[in-house]
Design an enzyme around this catalytic site. Sequence first.
Site, short mmCIF file in Angstrom:
data_model
loop_
_atom_site.label_atom_id
_atom_site.label_comp_id
_atom_site.label_asym_id
_atom_site.label_seq_id
_atom_site.Cartn_x
_atom_site.Cartn_y
_atom_site.Cartn_z
CE1 TYR A 146 -4.73 -8.22 -1.25
CE2 TYR A 146 -4.78 -10.57 -1.31
CZ TYR A 146 -4.43 -9.85 -1.18
OH TYR A 146 -2.88 -9.77 -0.61
CE LYS A 190 -0.92 -0.34 11.49
NZ LYS A 190 0.08 0.23 11.47
CG ASP A 222 3.18 -2.21 13.03
OD1 ASP A 222 1.75 -3.73 13.63
OD2 ASP A 222 3.18 -1.37 13.42
CG ASP A 270 -1.79 -12.66 0.75
OD1 ASP A 270 -1.53 -14.02 0.44
OD2 ASP A 270 -2.05 -12.50 -1.01
CG ASP A 277 2.59 -16.33 2.46
OD1 ASP A 277 1.12 -16.78 2.31
OD2 ASP A 277 2.59 -15.96 1.46
#
Length: 333
Positions: free
Chosen positions: A120, A166, A198, A222, A226
């Site tokens: 970002y 990752k 994941d 992020d 959620d």
Amino acid sequence: MALKIVCLPGDGIGPEVTAAAVRVVEALPLEFELEEHVFGGAAIHATGEPLPQTTLEACVAADAVLLGAVGLPEFDGKPVRPEQGLIRLRGELDVYANLRPTQEADVDLLIVRELVGGLYFGASGRRSDGSAYDTCEYSPAQIERIVRRGFELARGRRRQLASVDKANVMETSRLWREVATGLAPEYPDVELRHVLADTAGLLLAQDPSQFDVIVTENTFGDLLSDVAAGATGGLGLAASASLGDDGPGIFEPVHGSAPDIAGRGIANPAAMLRSVALLLRHGAGEAELADELERVVGEALESTPTPDLGGSATTADFTDAVVRALAQPGARR
């Protein structure tokens, strides 16, 4: 000394839930000064930019920033968007640690998301051949300070820290894992485990109660925060705190600006009020008061549900219930 709080109501239901938060702050045994400034889409309408200089200067000078919501559909795809103001404010205040607690039923989980680095904030753009790029970049110092924050927070909880990356495919994640592993000997009382992003998403969906504290980089945080919210009641009830090492933190609900219900007086202010509790805990050093506010908000969710929870209470009704509970004898025990 009075706590100086800057309120940024923002867009959509932001002004409504911010007004609820102000009522609750006024009901607390707390010395404070409140200022309100335009931000987001409202600021674009008023000044042409989402984060006017006067708003930024007020936030820098504050003890805490209480943010309602940003975003309006009319700015989708436009070169100047409300969300740009939020990203810039985070960078200017260097609030690198985003805390997303989840406490529902048997789940007591805290996600610590790095907030001012990664995709970002990296270089991005379009090339002449039509392709696009976004750059994910982290320095060892950036990783160390957020992972250290994760260890410290885990030390005050159940002493379990999951570092999510990752590392099987990304060089930044391999660096992340190296730094986290290197810090672990400084916290022998905290159990560290590494989890691929994941896999973490799958485990959160299956059983979020298995986690205590998760620390991870910006994009993964992020997404995973959620997922955690969705697995334990939804985004509409989730609060967040964005903290740096010095200066004011930003305290805001996770939900969006919900322009489809704005102005109808039915927005659920619970996430905003829980954000006030995080402000009390992390911005004012008032842990007991934070506990009490979280308790009465939980009771109001049961006794005075808004339409999103199947009830008929208005925003004002819900806020009234919280204010009444705070005024009860022995409430602040």
